[in-house]
Design a protein around this motif. Structure first.
Motif, PDB file in Angstrom:
ATOM      1  N   LYS A  84       0.846  -1.204   0.000  1.00  0.00           N
ATOM      2  CA  LYS A  84       0.000   0.000   0.000  1.00  0.00           C
ATOM      3  C   LYS A  84       0.878   1.250   0.000  1.00  0.00           C
ATOM      4  O   LYS A  84       0.698   2.165  -0.784  1.00  0.00           O
ATOM      5  N   GLU A  85       1.843   1.249   0.900  1.00  0.00           N
ATOM      6  CA  GLU A  85       2.731   2.384   1.065  1.00  0.00           C
ATOM      7  C   GLU A  85       3.496   2.642  -0.232  1.00  0.00           C
ATOM      8  O   GLU A  85       3.655   3.780  -0.664  1.00  0.00           O
ATOM      9  N   ARG A  96       1.213   4.130  -2.890  1.00  0.00           N
ATOM     10  CA  ARG A  96       0.967   5.554  -2.598  1.00  0.00           C
ATOM     11  C   ARG A  96       2.174   6.398  -3.013  1.00  0.00           C
ATOM     12  O   ARG A  96       2.037   7.478  -3.583  1.00  0.00           O
ATOM     13  N   LYS A  97       3.364   5.876  -2.712  1.00  0.00           N
ATOM     14  CA  LYS A  97       4.593   6.613  -3.043  1.00  0.00           C
ATOM     15  C   LYS A  97       4.689   6.830  -4.551  1.00  0.00           C
ATOM     16  O   LYS A  97       5.012   7.920  -5.028  1.00  0.00           O
ATOM     17  N   LYS A 140      -2.385  10.288   3.123  1.00  0.00           N
ATOM     18  CA  LYS A 140      -1.035  10.358   2.565  1.00  0.00           C
ATOM     19  C   LYS A 140      -0.982  11.066   1.214  1.00  0.00           C
ATOM     20  O   LYS A 140       0.049  11.579   0.823  1.00  0.00           O
TER      21      LYS A 140
END
Ligand code: ATP
Length: 328
Positions: free
Chosen positions: A192-193, A196-197, A222
């Motif tokens: 997920k992270e 998003r990045k 985010k």
């Protein structure tokens, strides 16, 4: 010019009402009755080029129906839509060359093909030359770290790998606007992270406008600077993340662990969220009461532990949803 402009947009659906049981089924065939659902009800908003907007709301609020009208999949009942200056109802094909879509719950890729072949296929759909596609795949495979699985059929990929490929496929033609509907659904926290990045990076490097729908507060927090909340087809809030947080930043969560149990007092500005034995969780409205005043009646020697934090965005949004439901 705005990347997206929506004026008085509405969409109704006519659905058959079916009573239960065999008799009901028979009646719905012989003498069908219908009801009208107002899925999108006179909404207006505009999105700046390069903006990342969260378009959120509870289940059935009208988010997907709005995205479908913005991308030309559905025709509006009334009202106007313009995406990159193009009317999706009139020039859907022209629009398709300039936008990308990712539906986290639906596969766009051909599962029996490898990601690489899928990307070539999508490149051909968008009329890119073989050289252009190769160049673009090379760029994206590095950014999205696809090397390990770019030549493995999509059906054999993990969910996280597949979503990465779905996003890459939607970016092959460098869209100016990207519609993301639940892009991180079902992914583990690390993937997920990463996703998003990558979305953030793409927005920064290419100034891509991003229209995001998600039930995941992390995605919203985010990625987005602005939030539109819809409910029952209507916009109930359109504000910057900063303002929303500022409004609630005046509230603090105080978690206290005591050595000995006490009677929690009822005071203005303090809401007891929960209390059990020596533990309590309070919400303090700092416009009414200072944190120090809220806890000053407790004997310092009786305090085992204390933490003070801001109200989490998840709670803020749940509260907004609840307030909206109470008003309707
Ligand atoms: P979710 O978060 O659950 O995906 P949503 O905000 O995307 O919800 P929509 O899918 O836009 O909501 O649905 C809005 C309303 O329109 C719902 O009441 C839904 O039942 C109805 N609806 C959506 N598509 C159709 C359709 N094709 N036919 C009839 N009703 C529909």
């Amino acid at each position: 010019m705005y990347a997206i402009e929506v004026n008085g947009l509405s969409k109704n659906f006519k659905v058959k009402i079916k009573e239960k049981g065999f008799k009901g089924s028979l009646k719905s065939i012989i003498k069908p009755e219908y009801k009208t659902i107002r899925a999108v009800d006179n909404i207006s908003f505009a999105v700046e080029e390069g903006e990342i907007l969260a378009f959120i709301g509870p289940n059935g609020a009208g988010k997907s129906t709005t995205i479908k009208m913005l991308t030309g999949i559905l025709y509006p009942q009334s009202g106007g839509v313009s995406v990159l200056g193009i009317d999706p109802t009139k020039k859907r094909k022209q629009l398709a060359y300039n936008i990308g879509t990712v539906f986290g719950q639906k596969e766009q890729l051909w599962t029996h093909l490898t990601p690489y072949d899928n990307f070539k296929f999508f490149g051909a759909i968008y009329d890119l030359s073989a050289k252009e596609v190769e160049f673009r795949i090379d760029e994206l495979r590095t950014t999205f770290e696809l090397d390990e699985f770019i030549n493995i059929p999509v059906r054999n990929l993990s969910l996280g790998q597949r979503i990465r490929c779905e996003i890459v496929a939607s970016l092959i033609h460098k869209p100016k606007v990207l519609f993301l509907d639940e892009p991180t659904i079902g992914l583990d926290p690390v993937v997920k992270e990463n996703v998003r990045k990558l979305i953030k990076q793409m927005n920064k490097e290419l100034n891509t406008t991003i229209f995001l729908t998600s039930h995941d507060i992390g995605d919203i927090e985010k990625l987005c600077k602005r939030i539109i909340i819809v409910n029952q087809g209507q916009i109930v809030l359109d504000d910057s993340m900063e303002n929303i947080k500022y409004h609630y930043l005046n509230k603090k969560i105080v978690e206290i662990k005591l050595k000995e149990e006490v009677e929690w007092p009822v005071e203005e500005g303090i809401t007891i969220i929960k209390s059990k034995g020596c533990n309590a969780k309070l919400e303090v409205d700092t416009t009414v009461k200072k944190i120090s005043d809220a806890i000053k009646w407790i004997d310092a020697d009786n305090i085992e532990d204390i933490t003070i934090s801001n109200v989490p965005l998840e709670k803020i949004i749940t509260e907004i949803y609840k307030n909206v439901e109470m008003r309707t």
